[in-house]
Write a protein that holds these residues in place. Structure first.
Motif, PDB file in Angstrom:
ATOM      1  N   PHE A 116       0.918  -1.272  -0.036  1.00 37.13           N
ATOM      2  CA  PHE A 116      -0.053  -0.142   0.059  1.00 37.13           C
ATOM      3  C   PHE A 116       0.839   1.181  -0.184  1.00 37.13           C
ATOM      4  CE2 PHE A 116       0.638  -0.951   4.582  1.00 37.13           C
ATOM      5  CZ  PHE A 116       0.868   0.289   5.232  1.00 37.13           C
ATOM      6  N   LEU A 117       0.146   2.329  -0.269  1.00 31.94           N
ATOM      7  CA  LEU A 117       0.693   3.723  -0.450  1.00 31.94           C
ATOM      8  C   LEU A 117       0.197   4.374   0.546  1.00 31.94           C
ATOM      9  CD1 LEU A 117       0.534   4.251  -4.214  1.00 31.94           C
ATOM     10  CD2 LEU A 117       2.538   3.248  -3.165  1.00 31.94           C
ATOM     11  N   SER A 118       1.120   5.326   1.546  1.00 32.24           N
ATOM     12  CA  SER A 118       0.501   6.508   2.311  1.00 32.24           C
ATOM     13  C   SER A 118       1.205   7.538   2.103  1.00 32.24           C
ATOM     14  CB  SER A 118       0.825   5.911   3.788  1.00 32.24           C
ATOM     15  OG  SER A 118       2.229   5.850   4.171  1.00 32.24           O
ATOM     16  N   TRP A 119       0.355   8.887   2.395  1.00 33.89           N
ATOM     17  CA  TRP A 119       0.917   9.949   2.203  1.00 33.89           C
ATOM     18  C   TRP A 119       0.145  10.862   2.954  1.00 33.89           C
ATOM     19  CZ3 TRP A 119      -1.916   7.323  -1.346  1.00 33.89           C
ATOM     20  CH2 TRP A 119      -2.915   7.913  -2.028  1.00 33.89           C
ATOM     21  N   ARG A 120       0.404  12.102   2.885  1.00 29.14           N
ATOM     22  CA  ARG A 120      -0.411  13.156   3.314  1.00 29.14           C
ATOM     23  C   ARG A 120      -0.948  14.207   2.261  1.00 29.14           C
ATOM     24  NH1 ARG A 120      -1.385  13.262   8.594  1.00 29.14           N
ATOM     25  NH2 ARG A 120       0.110  12.231   9.987  1.00 29.14           N
ATOM     26  N   SER A 121      -2.265  14.457   2.397  1.00 29.69           N
ATOM     27  CA  SER A 121      -2.862  15.385   1.173  1.00 29.69           C
ATOM     28  C   SER A 121      -2.596  16.821   1.503  1.00 29.69           C
ATOM     29  CB  SER A 121      -4.498  15.147   1.197  1.00 29.69           C
ATOM     30  OG  SER A 121      -5.099  15.610   2.518  1.00 29.69           O
TER      31      SER A 121
ATOM     32  N   ASP B  75      -4.154  19.274   2.699  1.00 30.79           N
ATOM     33  CA  ASP B  75      -4.654  19.771   4.077  1.00 30.79           C
ATOM     34  C   ASP B  75      -3.939  19.250   5.122  1.00 30.79           C
ATOM     35  OD1 ASP B  75      -5.911  17.393   3.783  1.00 30.79           O
ATOM     36  OD2 ASP B  75      -7.813  18.335   3.766  1.00 30.79           O
ATOM     37  N   GLY B  76      -3.053  17.969   4.707  1.00 26.89           N
ATOM     38  CA  GLY B  76      -2.382  17.383   6.023  1.00 26.89           C
ATOM     39  C   GLY B  76      -3.192  16.123   6.481  1.00 26.89           C
ATOM     40  N   GLU B  77      -4.020  15.528   5.836  1.00 27.49           N
ATOM     41  CA  GLU B  77      -4.938  14.344   6.164  1.00 27.49           C
ATOM     42  C   GLU B  77      -4.053  13.215   5.467  1.00 27.49           C
ATOM     43  OE1 GLU B  77      -7.501  14.247   8.365  1.00 27.49           O
ATOM     44  OE2 GLU B  77      -7.160  16.322   8.665  1.00 27.49           O
ATOM     45  N   GLN B  78      -4.075  12.231   6.439  1.00 36.60           N
ATOM     46  CA  GLN B  78      -3.332  10.816   5.838  1.00 36.60           C
ATOM     47  C   GLN B  78      -4.229  10.103   4.852  1.00 36.60           C
ATOM     48  OE1 GLN B  78      -1.496   7.481   8.658  1.00 36.60           O
ATOM     49  NE2 GLN B  78      -3.247   6.889   8.481  1.00 36.60           N
ATOM     50  N   GLN B  79      -3.640   9.642   3.884  1.00 36.41           N
ATOM     51  CA  GLN B  79      -4.222   8.883   2.758  1.00 36.41           C
ATOM     52  C   GLN B  79      -3.700   7.672   2.616  1.00 36.41           C
ATOM     53  OE1 GLN B  79      -6.881  10.466   1.071  1.00 36.41           O
ATOM     54  NE2 GLN B  79      -6.367  12.231   2.494  1.00 36.41           N
ATOM     55  N   ILE B  80      -4.336   6.792   2.344  1.00 33.61           N
ATOM     56  CA  ILE B  80      -3.737   5.401   2.196  1.00 33.61           C
ATOM     57  C   ILE B  80      -4.675   4.554   1.009  1.00 33.61           C
ATOM     58  CG2 ILE B  80      -3.854   2.912   3.227  1.00 33.61           C
ATOM     59  CD1 ILE B  80      -3.695   4.050   5.874  1.00 33.61           C
TER      60      ILE B  80
ATOM     61  N   VAL C 143       4.885   7.162   1.176  1.00 37.76           N
ATOM     62  CA  VAL C 143       5.751   5.817   1.512  1.00 37.76           C
ATOM     63  C   VAL C 143       5.208   4.677   0.872  1.00 37.76           C
ATOM     64  CG1 VAL C 143       6.417   4.655   3.512  1.00 37.76           C
ATOM     65  CG2 VAL C 143       6.347   7.228   3.534  1.00 37.76           C
ATOM     66  N   PHE C 144       6.105   3.772   0.369  1.00 39.29           N
ATOM     67  CA  PHE C 144       5.646   2.504  -0.391  1.00 39.29           C
ATOM     68  C   PHE C 144       5.726   1.330   0.587  1.00 39.29           C
ATOM     69  CE2 PHE C 144       6.951  -1.640  -2.214  1.00 39.29           C
ATOM     70  CZ  PHE C 144       5.687  -1.871  -3.051  1.00 39.29           C
ATOM     71  N   ARG C 145       4.745   0.730   1.079  1.00 39.19           N
ATOM     72  CA  ARG C 145       4.797  -0.053   2.209  1.00 39.19           C
ATOM     73  C   ARG C 145       4.465  -1.594   1.540  1.00 39.19           C
ATOM     74  NH1 ARG C 145       4.425  -0.085   7.345  1.00 39.19           N
ATOM     75  NH2 ARG C 145       5.576  -2.028   6.850  1.00 39.19           N
ATOM     76  N   GLU C 146       5.213  -2.746   2.018  1.00 40.48           N
ATOM     77  CA  GLU C 146       4.969  -4.043   1.524  1.00 40.48           C
ATOM     78  C   GLU C 146       5.200  -4.993   2.701  1.00 40.48           C
ATOM     79  OE1 GLU C 146       6.521  -6.615  -2.410  1.00 40.48           O
ATOM     80  OE2 GLU C 146       7.964  -5.255  -1.224  1.00 40.48           O
ATOM     81  N   PRO C 147       4.068  -4.934   3.327  1.00 42.26           N
ATOM     82  CA  PRO C 147       4.141  -5.620   4.807  1.00 42.26           C
ATOM     83  C   PRO C 147       4.520  -7.085   4.958  1.00 42.26           C
ATOM     84  CG  PRO C 147       1.925  -4.587   4.677  1.00 42.26           C
ATOM     85  CD  PRO C 147       2.616  -4.398   3.220  1.00 42.26           C
TER      86      PRO C 147
END
Length: 227
Positions: A30-35, A37-42, A123-127
């Motif tokens: 999954f990918l995670s970042w902030r928009s 306005d600072g909100e977390q996106q996944i 951020v790229f995540r590969e759990p």
């Protein structure tokens, strides 16, 4: 390379930490970042997803429309041969960077890689890959984690506000020190040990406390009667 966006330095909230924990538990990349306005996106890269477009256009799979340094069609993420890569074949004006290095053509992504598009870091995540790493291998289940009485008191004090409301932030070092009758320096020392014990020592400083609180509450290391 462009500067690190301000939103990335914002401390992660317990709700955001839980969302990340749930995404990790799902096992898919999954990918995670902030928009803007600072909100977390996944965005979970479910099985069957082979191509993800990144750009400022609204119709991009990952639309970074608020970032003026992102090109309308900036880059691609592609799943080829069981591996995810970022591709920038000159589509972008300002380039794409992975962990500080500019991407020329294609670059394989690994767990926790930081991919910068304009002013936005994703951020790229590969759990599943992370589970095989030495860091994650040190993480124990609640049945095997052994806490000293003082470490347990520190954890309870840290998590008390979050236990009362997921939208609250974990207790500060000063608040913990006042509750458990320790110095602030002693609290910091115990927290360093706890971060390592739960495999969180490599995380950015602004994530550690919320991730620790989320983990011990979600995994049942602390129970309601502890509070």
């Amino acid at each position: 390379m462009t500067d690190v966006p301000r939103a990335e330095t914002r401390a992660i909230t317990p709700v955001e930490a839980l969302a990340l924990r749930e995404a990790e538990a799902g096992g898919d990349p999954f990918l995670s970042w902030r928009s803007g306005d600072g909100e977390q996106q996944i965005r979970v890269l479910h099985e069957g997803v082979e191509r993800v477009t990144v750009g400022r256009k609204a119709e991009s799979d990952v639309s970074l429309h608020w970032d003026a340094e992102v090109s309308r069609t900036h880059a691609l993420l592609e799943h080829v041969g069981g591996q995810w890569s970022v591709v920038d074949d000159g589509l972008s004006t300002n380039g794409t960077y992975v962990n500080g290095g500019r991407v020329v053509g294609r670059r394989r992504l690994h767990d926790h890689d930081r991919v910068c598009f304009g002013q936005t870091v994703i951020v790229f995540r590969e759990p599943q890959a992370g589970e095989r790493s030495d860091s994650t291998a040190r993480v124990s289940s609640r049945a095997t984690i052994v806490l000293t009485p003082t470490q347990r008191k520190v954890l309870i004090a840290l998590c008390r506000p979050v236990n009362e409301s997921r939208f609250a932030t974990p207790a500060t070092n000063k608040q913990i020190a006042e509750e458990v009758f320790l110095s602030v320096d002693a609290v910091k020392a115990h927290l360093r040990i706890l971060f390592e014990r739960f495999g969180l020592e490599a995380l950015p400083q602004n994530e550690k406390r919320a991730r620790l609180a989320a983990r011990v509450l979600l995994d049942g290391v602390l129970q309601p009667h502890d509070f």
